[in-house]
Design a protein around this motif. Structure first.
Motif, short mmCIF file in Angstrom:
data_model
loop_
_atom_site.label_atom_id
_atom_site.label_comp_id
_atom_site.label_asym_id
_atom_site.label_seq_id
_atom_site.Cartn_x
_atom_site.Cartn_y
_atom_site.Cartn_z
N PHE A 85 -9.18 -20.48 -1.33
CA PHE A 85 -7.79 -20.07 -1.41
C PHE A 85 -6.93 -21.25 -1.83
O PHE A 85 -7.11 -22.38 -1.36
N GLN A 90 -2.66 -9.60 -1.41
CA GLN A 90 -3.85 -10.32 -0.97
C GLN A 90 -4.67 -10.62 -2.21
O GLN A 90 -4.72 -9.81 -3.14
N SER A 91 -5.24 -11.83 -2.25
CA SER A 91 -6.00 -12.26 -3.41
C SER A 91 -5.15 -12.08 -4.68
O SER A 91 -4.03 -12.57 -4.73
N SER A 106 -12.11 -12.10 2.23
CA SER A 106 -11.82 -13.47 2.66
C SER A 106 -13.01 -14.10 3.35
O SER A 106 -13.39 -15.25 3.07
N GLN A 117 -4.56 -16.06 4.52
CA GLN A 117 -5.82 -16.05 3.78
C GLN A 117 -6.73 -14.92 4.23
O GLN A 117 -7.55 -14.43 3.45
N LYS A 118 -6.61 -14.50 5.47
CA LYS A 118 -7.49 -13.49 6.04
C LYS A 118 -6.90 -12.08 5.97
O LYS A 118 -7.65 -11.10 5.88
#
Length: 254
Positions: free
Chosen positions: A50, A78-79, A150, A199-200
């Motif tokens: 990340f 996310q991502s 993740s 990140q999660k």
């Protein structure tokens, strides 16, 4: 054939191929980075798994999409993925799917490209959601996807940084359970539970009412003003907690 006759035929063909989001349906738009694996490997220098700057640009892109003419209630990223919840009463472009897709994909692609000074493209799909429970299911689904990806990414890059090849790292982790992946990370000194929540679980963006001091020129007095500001939530809860968080946001839109 005269111009007017040609135009009438073409307009009819266009209208027959149109798709609309029906009334009383919420609109969810999901955007995904097109070819971002190649982009992040070959053109951008990013930390793995990340990168803080990449994450910030994704969040800023969501914030930009709040100001493109649609009544956006909630944004989630996310991502290299963005999901937008648009108010069920929004009538922008008469709820034409092709217009929603093309405008938001264009806006996201242009904004993101400017941040990195590289050509970056998003694709876009529009989904009709008939009720609130399905809305909650959708965002909980995307968050669970973020969590799984993740965990897998951390395992993959931990192995790569410890001498494993691409094929070896992929082969070792592809059939592991989530518990086994957590244990693998722990063996390398990484406690997945203590890693940054964004990140999660991804990042949520929504309008929040804030009270700010203002000035009334008529009475010459200082007054409190209630304004809406975009708020970025990087500490999202999971599952039931996340569901309650979303319910509170939707409650404010009654």
């Amino acid at each position: 054939m005269k111009f007017e006759e040609i135009e009438a035929v073409m307009r009819k063909n266009e209208s027959l191929s149109e798709q609309y989001i029906l009334p009383e349906n919420y609109i969810i738009v999901r955007l995904d980075g097109k070819g971002f694996t190649k982009l992040t490997k070959e053109k951008l220098t990013l930390e793995k798994p990340f990168d803080a700057r990449f994450g910030k640009v994704m969040t800023d892109t969501v914030k930009h999409l709040f100001n493109t003419g649609f009544k956006v209630i909630y944004g989630y990223t996310q991502s290299d993925e963005i999901s937008l919840l648009i108010d069920k009463n929004d009538q922008t472009f008469s709820r034409k799917v092709r217009k929603i897709n093309s405008v938001l994909a264009g806006e996201a692609s242009a904004f993101f490209s400017l941040q990195f000074q590289e050509l970056c493209v998003f694709d876009c799909r529009t989904i009709a959601i008939p009720n609130r429970e399905m809305l909650l299911d959708y965002f909980c689904w995307r968050q669970e996807d973020a969590h799984r990806n993740s965990l897998s990414a951390y395992c993959y890059w931990t192995l790569r940084n410890n001498g494993f090849t691409e094929n070896q790292a992929t082969g070792k982790t592809e059939k592991m359970t989530q518990a086994e992946k957590n244990e693998l990370l722990f063996q390398y000194g990484i406690n997945y539970n203590t890693l940054p929540a964004w990140q999660k679980r991804g990042v949520g963006i929504y309008n929040k009412e804030v009270v700010k001091p203002g000035f009334n020129p008529v009475t010459n007095e200082t007054v409190d003003c209630v304004r809406k500001e975009l708020f970025v939530e990087k500490e999202l809860g999971m599952r039931g907690e996340y569901r309650l968080f979303l319910k509170e946001i939707l409650k404010c839109k009654n």
